[in-house]
Design a protein around this motif. Sequence first.
Motif, PDB file in Angstrom:
ATOM      1  N   PRO A   1       6.327 -15.388   0.695  1.00 59.45           N
ATOM      2  CA  PRO A   1       4.928 -15.212   0.309  1.00 59.45           C
ATOM      3  C   PRO A   1       4.090 -14.447   1.337  1.00 59.45           C
ATOM      4  N   ASN A   2       3.071 -13.790   0.807  1.00 58.69           N
ATOM      5  CA  ASN A   2       1.992 -13.163   1.591  1.00 58.69           C
ATOM      6  C   ASN A   2       2.470 -12.109   2.573  1.00 58.69           C
ATOM      7  N   VAL A   3       3.343 -11.236   2.100  1.00 52.53           N
ATOM      8  CA  VAL A   3       3.853 -10.136   2.909  1.00 52.53           C
ATOM      9  C   VAL A   3       3.068  -8.873   2.573  1.00 52.53           C
ATOM     10  N   GLY A   4       2.786  -8.048   3.592  1.00 55.09           N
ATOM     11  CA  GLY A   4       2.131  -6.763   3.404  1.00 55.09           C
ATOM     12  C   GLY A   4       3.029  -5.634   3.866  1.00 55.09           C
ATOM     13  N   ILE A   5       3.193  -4.638   3.002  1.00 57.15           N
ATOM     14  CA  ILE A   5       3.961  -3.436   3.324  1.00 57.15           C
ATOM     15  C   ILE A   5       2.975  -2.280   3.228  1.00 57.15           C
ATOM     16  N   HIS A   6       2.658  -1.685   4.376  1.00 59.79           N
ATOM     17  CA  HIS A   6       1.519  -0.768   4.458  1.00 59.79           C
ATOM     18  C   HIS A   6       1.956   0.615   4.919  1.00 59.79           C
ATOM     19  N   THR A   7       1.981   1.595   4.006  1.00 61.18           N
ATOM     20  CA  THR A   7       2.285   2.968   4.416  1.00 61.18           C
ATOM     21  C   THR A   7       1.044   3.672   4.953  1.00 61.18           C
ATOM     22  N   ALA A   8      -0.131   3.144   4.647  1.00 60.49           N
ATOM     23  CA  ALA A   8      -1.391   3.814   4.988  1.00 60.49           C
ATOM     24  C   ALA A   8      -1.882   3.443   6.376  1.00 60.49           C
ATOM     25  N   GLY A   9      -2.429   4.432   7.057  1.00 59.39           N
ATOM     26  CA  GLY A   9      -3.081   4.236   8.346  1.00 59.39           C
ATOM     27  C   GLY A   9      -4.325   5.116   8.411  1.00 59.39           C
ATOM     28  N   HIS A  10      -5.153   4.851   9.392  1.00 57.19           N
ATOM     29  CA  HIS A  10      -6.418   5.578   9.506  1.00 57.19           C
ATOM     30  C   HIS A  10      -6.565   6.158  10.908  1.00 57.19           C
ATOM     31  N   PRO A  11      -7.309   7.263  11.024  1.00 54.03           N
ATOM     32  CA  PRO A  11      -7.529   7.857  12.346  1.00 54.03           C
ATOM     33  C   PRO A  11      -8.241   6.881  13.281  1.00 54.03           C
ATOM     34  N   MET A  12      -7.938   7.003  14.558  1.00 57.60           N
ATOM     35  CA  MET A  12      -8.604   6.163  15.561  1.00 57.60           C
ATOM     36  C   MET A  12     -10.063   6.569  15.746  1.00 57.60           C
TER      37      MET A  12
ATOM     38  N   LEU B   1       0.876  -1.172   0.000  1.00 61.99           N
ATOM     39  CA  LEU B   1       0.000   0.000   0.000  1.00 61.99           C
ATOM     40  C   LEU B   1       0.912   1.219   0.000  1.00 61.99           C
ATOM     41  N   ASP B   2       1.221   1.697  -1.205  1.00 62.09           N
ATOM     42  CA  ASP B   2       2.235   2.736  -1.397  1.00 62.09           C
ATOM     43  C   ASP B   2       1.626   4.132  -1.492  1.00 62.09           C
ATOM     44  N   CYS B   3       0.877   4.507  -0.492  1.00 63.12           N
ATOM     45  CA  CYS B   3       0.327   5.864  -0.445  1.00 63.12           C
ATOM     46  C   CYS B   3       1.426   6.865  -0.133  1.00 63.12           C
ATOM     47  N   ALA B   4       2.519   6.412   0.459  1.00 61.98           N
ATOM     48  CA  ALA B   4       3.751   7.175   0.653  1.00 61.98           C
ATOM     49  C   ALA B   4       4.871   6.357   0.019  1.00 61.98           C
TER      50      ALA B   4
ATOM     51  N   ILE C   1       4.349  -5.123   7.609  1.00 58.65           N
ATOM     52  CA  ILE C   1       5.184  -3.962   7.926  1.00 58.65           C
ATOM     53  C   ILE C   1       4.278  -2.743   7.917  1.00 58.65           C
ATOM     54  N   LEU C   2       4.269  -2.015   9.035  1.00 60.92           N
ATOM     55  CA  LEU C   2       3.318  -0.921   9.241  1.00 60.92           C
ATOM     56  C   LEU C   2       3.932   0.441   8.912  1.00 60.92           C
ATOM     57  N   PRO C   3       3.107   1.504   8.830  1.00 58.57           N
ATOM     58  CA  PRO C   3       3.569   2.810   8.363  1.00 58.57           C
ATOM     59  C   PRO C   3       4.759   3.355   9.149  1.00 58.57           C
ATOM     60  N   GLY C   4       5.685   3.995   8.396  1.00 55.66           N
ATOM     61  CA  GLY C   4       6.785   4.742   8.995  1.00 55.66           C
ATOM     62  C   GLY C   4       7.967   3.925   9.450  1.00 55.66           C
ATOM     63  N   VAL C   5       8.028   2.640   9.111  1.00 58.37           N
ATOM     64  CA  VAL C   5       9.061   1.735   9.617  1.00 58.37           C
ATOM     65  C   VAL C   5      10.293   1.764   8.719  1.00 58.37           C
TER      66      VAL C   5
END
Length: 195
Positions: free
Chosen positions: A105-116, A90-93, A145-149
Amino acid sequence: MNESEKAAAGLLYDANYNVELLHQRNHAKGQLFDFNHTHPAQADRRREILRSLLGKTGENFTIEPPFNCDYGFNISLGENFYANVGLVILDCAKVTIGSNVFIAPNVGIHTAGHPMDVGRRNQGLEYALPILIEDNVWIGAGVQILPGVRIGAGSVVAAGAVVNRNVPPGVLVAGNPAKVIRPIVEADEIARRPR
């Protein structure tokens, strides 16, 4: 400041209803459809599609289908990159991946997050923080892998780990949330050599 600029700055932006961002994501989906439906013998065609989709690639890289991302142009790959099936970015950044990086296999790299808070989340607002994976990293199956890492050079992320903070160079991390288990040492190299 437009929505793309807000995303690049790590600010909340409208990801769901902005016409420009929707158009960019739909364009990427079309290219990904073509990529994910190529015959296994069409490796050159796959690389051609990815070179037109991604922001930067090395000369030697492989991503096994299926592969999914949001935009593509925010992804930069170094030399000798390999990703097995089921990679989601998820390459929003910006997502910058160094050389000699191997992804199971089946790895997620996520730049996106949502407000609580539900109010802003229901407005379609999100934020995006860049991810950096340095050279010579191995990422095990099912890692998220979560945003900002930032993952330091030469590190190994064990299967199933959820990486929500920076990983120093040259260590093994595992767990949810991922924690440093130990440094990677010369004995690890010797133990893996064929006899």
